[in-house]
Scaffold this motif. Sequence first.
Motif, PDB file in Angstrom:
ATOM      1  N   LEU A   1       0.811  -1.220   0.000  1.00 52.60           N
ATOM      2  CA  LEU A   1       0.000   0.000   0.000  1.00 52.60           C
ATOM      3  C   LEU A   1       0.850   1.280   0.000  1.00 52.60           C
TER       4      LEU A   1
ATOM      5  N   PHE B   1      -1.620  -2.176  -7.507  1.00 52.27           N
ATOM      6  CA  PHE B   1      -2.248  -1.100  -6.743  1.00 52.27           C
ATOM      7  C   PHE B   1      -1.882   0.269  -7.327  1.00 52.27           C
TER       8      PHE B   1
ATOM      9  N   LEU C   1      -4.379   3.204  -8.809  1.00 52.45           N
ATOM     10  CA  LEU C   1      -4.384   4.590  -8.348  1.00 52.45           C
ATOM     11  C   LEU C   1      -4.159   5.554  -9.512  1.00 52.45           C
TER      12      LEU C   1
ATOM     13  N   ILE D   1      -5.789  11.099  -0.042  1.00 51.38           N
ATOM     14  CA  ILE D   1      -5.718   9.739  -0.595  1.00 51.38           C
ATOM     15  C   ILE D   1      -6.695   8.822   0.121  1.00 51.38           C
ATOM     16  N   LEU D   2      -6.731   8.921   1.456  1.00 48.44           N
ATOM     17  CA  LEU D   2      -7.586   8.030   2.243  1.00 48.44           C
ATOM     18  C   LEU D   2      -9.065   8.280   1.994  1.00 48.44           C
TER      19      LEU D   2
ATOM     20  N   MET E   1      -9.072   6.245  -2.063  1.00 52.06           N
ATOM     21  CA  MET E   1      -9.206   4.867  -1.591  1.00 52.06           C
ATOM     22  C   MET E   1     -10.627   4.313  -1.693  1.00 52.06           C
TER      23      MET E   1
ATOM     24  N   ALA F   1     -10.697   0.792  -3.419  1.00 52.61           N
ATOM     25  CA  ALA F   1     -10.650  -0.241  -2.374  1.00 52.61           C
ATOM     26  C   ALA F   1     -11.278  -1.565  -2.817  1.00 52.61           C
TER      27      ALA F   1
END
Length: 271
Positions: A99, A165, A169, A191-192, A196, A200
Motif C-alpha cells: 500500500l 495497486f 491509483l 488519498i484516504l 481509496m 478499495a
Amino acid sequence: MTSGAEQALRRMEAADRGFTGRRLRLWLICATLLAFYAVSWRLAGIDLHKLAVGLPKLGRWLATAWPPDLHELPLFARRTAETVAMAAIGTTLAVLLALPMAILACRTITPWPALYHPARWFLNALRGIDSFVFALLFVAAVGLGPFAGVLGIALHTWGSAAKQFADYLESAHLGPFEAVRATGAGRLTAILYALMPDVAPVMLSTTLFWWEFNVRASTVLGVVGAGGIGQELKNSMDLLDFPRLVTIIAVILVVVTALDQFSGWLRRRLA
C-alpha cells in the motif's frame, strides 16, 4: 478524361505498392516467428520420442497408486493447514507493504516524484524473482520450515500487488482528490478519503486473488524445504510411494478447489 484516367492508374499503382509492402512485412514477421519457435523448440529440448516412451512408464506408475494410502490423512491435513497459513500470512504482509509502496510508485500522487522510477524498478525486481527462488534463499538464511516460505511469498507478492495497486491509483479519477486537497487537507488525508473509496473494492479483489494464487504456489515450496504439504509431496516422489502421492495430490485439489470457490464468491460480493 485522360487526366482522370491517369490519376486513377496512379492511385492503383500506389495501392499495389502499398499492398506489396504490407505483404512483405507480413512475410518477414511470419519468417521471424518461425525462426524464433524453431530455435525455442531446440533450446527447450522437445523430444516427442521420449514422450512416447515415457507415457507408458508413467501409466504403470499410476496403476500402482490405487488404492490411495489414507493412513496419514491427519498429517496431510496439518501440512495443508501450514500451506494455507503460509499463503495467508505472506499475502497479508505483502499487501501491508504494498500500500505505501503503491503511492510512491503512482505517477499522479507520489509525494516524491524523484522516487517514482526507483520505486517502479524495485517492484519490478521483486516481481521478476519468483517466490520459489526467494524461499530457496531464505531456507539458507532462516533454516528449513514454513517461515522461509512465508518470506518468499511475501517478497514476490509485495512487488506484484504494489504494481497493480499503483496502476489502479493512476487510473483513478483525480477530481475528488484535488477537491479535498483544495480545502487544505494533507496528501495522505486526500488519498484516504478521496481515492481509496474508489479503488478499495478492486484492491480487495486483487488481494483475494493473490491469496488464492499463493495457496497454489506454496504447495511446491516444500520442495526447497519451506514446509507445508509440498514437503510431503517431495518425500513421496523421492520414495516413489505413489499411493501416498495420489492421496496428497487429492488433498491439495480438494483444498485448492474449496479456496477458489470461496475466493470467487467473496470477489463477486465485492464487485
